[in-house]
Scaffold this motif. Sequence first.
Motif: not given
Length: 84
Positions: A6-11
Amino acid sequence: MTRTRSAGHTVEAYRLDLNEDERQELRSAPGAYLRKMLEDEGHTVDAVLVDAALDDPAWVDTQVVHLLGGFMACTWAVRCVPQT
């Protein structure tokens, strides 16, 4: 499909401004070309993902996408942008 994280990722996305010779070199060995370019600039490269459209003559722009954080923190992807 089930999402297990559920953790978001940065791109981060970068546009590559390549001349025709550089585009040909990218087409012939995309992983090696991108790895050398990024490592020469001091980046760590664990994996390179290559867009299957790289062989399509219709692509006009190239982006490099960097996934930040987590187990894919040093993964880079080449994305081809088709002519619109």
